[in-house]
Write a protein that holds these residues in place. Structure first.
Motif, mmCIF file in Angstrom:
data_model
loop_
_atom_site.group_PDB
_atom_site.id
_atom_site.type_symbol
_atom_site.label_atom_id
_atom_site.label_comp_id
_atom_site.label_asym_id
_atom_site.label_seq_id
_atom_site.Cartn_x
_atom_site.Cartn_y
_atom_site.Cartn_z
ATOM 1 N N GLU A 65 -0.394 9.695 10.732
ATOM 2 C CA GLU A 65 -1.665 9.043 10.452
ATOM 3 C C GLU A 65 -2.778 10.065 10.258
ATOM 4 O O GLU A 65 -3.609 9.917 9.356
ATOM 5 N N ASN A 137 -3.858 1.508 7.275
ATOM 6 C CA ASN A 137 -2.603 0.777 7.477
ATOM 7 C C ASN A 137 -1.532 1.422 6.618
ATOM 8 O O ASN A 137 -1.483 1.218 5.405
ATOM 9 N N GLY A 139 1.721 0.949 7.216
ATOM 10 C CA GLY A 139 2.953 0.173 7.321
ATOM 11 C C GLY A 139 3.177 -0.806 6.185
ATOM 12 O O GLY A 139 4.238 -1.425 6.083
ATOM 13 N N ARG A 140 2.212 -0.971 5.310
ATOM 14 C CA ARG A 140 2.325 -1.895 4.197
ATOM 15 C C ARG A 140 3.095 -1.261 3.037
ATOM 16 O O ARG A 140 3.237 -0.042 2.949
ATOM 17 N N LYS A 141 3.595 -2.103 2.148
ATOM 18 C CA LYS A 141 4.275 -1.608 0.959
ATOM 19 C C LYS A 141 3.342 -0.725 0.153
ATOM 20 O O LYS A 141 3.743 0.316 -0.386
ATOM 21 N N VAL A 142 2.091 -1.160 0.056
ATOM 22 C CA VAL A 142 1.042 -0.331 -0.540
ATOM 23 C C VAL A 142 0.047 -0.012 0.572
ATOM 24 O O VAL A 142 -0.767 -0.861 0.942
ATOM 25 N N PRO A 143 0.108 1.199 1.141
ATOM 26 C CA PRO A 143 -0.806 1.555 2.228
ATOM 27 C C PRO A 143 -2.270 1.409 1.799
ATOM 28 O O PRO A 143 -2.610 1.666 0.634
ATOM 29 N N ASN A 144 -3.101 0.973 2.719
ATOM 30 C CA ASN A 144 -4.521 0.842 2.391
ATOM 31 C C ASN A 144 -5.372 1.362 3.537
ATOM 32 O O ASN A 144 -4.888 1.607 4.642
ATOM 33 N N ARG A 182 -13.093 0.840 -0.140
ATOM 34 C CA ARG A 182 -11.711 0.365 -0.003
ATOM 35 C C ARG A 182 -10.796 1.243 -0.841
ATOM 36 O O ARG A 182 -11.080 1.518 -2.006
ATOM 37 N N GLU A 184 -6.470 2.450 -1.661
ATOM 38 C CA GLU A 184 -5.033 2.209 -1.534
ATOM 39 C C GLU A 184 -4.278 3.460 -1.959
ATOM 40 O O GLU A 184 -4.804 4.282 -2.718
ATOM 41 N N TRP A 186 -1.312 4.710 -4.110
ATOM 42 C CA TRP A 186 -0.399 4.374 -5.189
ATOM 43 C C TRP A 186 0.520 5.563 -5.408
ATOM 44 O O TRP A 186 0.089 6.608 -5.912
#
Length: 202
Positions: A65, A137, A139-144, A182, A184, A186
């Motif tokens: 992190e 985060n 842990g998501r498919k697309v970290p944000n 915000r 993400e 990619w």
């Protein structure tokens, strides 16, 4: 106030409330002439912002992190560099803005630089920035993630290309304000999706 600014033909989100200039200055250069109670544009950044800059931990190879935050803030700085370059030439040609911004963030830069070009205006100097990763985060498919920044635009000036004079902006505008960003990830690249300037000083 946002609604009024966007109704102007030459309104631009980063350049707010320039009612006396060719196009209305909105978020980054002149955030707020909206609130008469917030006219202390030279206020010092709040202690949380200052502390966050001083206490940013050095990323550790064993802390994914922390490493992600380091990468994220580096990408955000590159985004700001490309935004600054775009505004200094009133256009995105020759910049890498598309590498670091997409969606609403990219559309904002493109529309605003187009408005600047039409108005015959560019910027000089650059904004100050004290960013902090306030949510992430992985842990998501697309970290944000979310960045909270204290933007200082006091040394970022709007210039008339013909006269080379500084365009005067409302004195009651905020030159230091909170900005929520915000982002993400990619693939291997963090990209800015949207900026939401807050009408409050930092």
């Amino acid at each position: 106030m946002k609604r009024r600014a966007h109704q102007s033909v030459h309104s631009a989100v980063r350049f707010r409330n320039g009612a006396a200039v060719t196009f209305g200055l909105c978020s980054v250069l002149a955030l707020s002439a909206c609130s008469s109670s917030d006219n202390g544009d030279e206020a010092k950044p709040s202690s949380p912002t200052t502390a966050s800059a001083a206490e940013t931990p050095t990323p550790s190879s064993t802390d994914p992190e922390a490493a992600a935050k380091d990468e994220l803030l580096a990408a955000y700085q590159q985004y700001l560099n490309e935004v600054t370059k775009s505004y200094s030439q009133a256009g995105t040609e020759g910049t890498d803005i598309k590498k670091y911004a997409t969606g609403a963030a990219l559309a904002t830069v493109q529309s605003e630089t187009k408005a600047m070009q039409k108005a015959g205006q560019v910027t000089t100097g650059k904004p100050g920035s004290t960013p902090e990763v306030t949510a992430i985060n992985l842990g998501r498919k697309v970290p944000n993630a979310t960045i909270t920044d204290c933007m200082d635009v006091s040394q970022w000036k709007l210039i008339d290309q013909k006269t080379k004079n500084v365009v005067e902006l409302p004195k009651e505008r905020l030159t230091k304000y909170v900005d929520i960003i915000r982002v993400e990830k990619w693939g291997k690249q963090w990209v800015v999706l949207k900026e939401t300037p807050q009408e409050r000083k930092c």
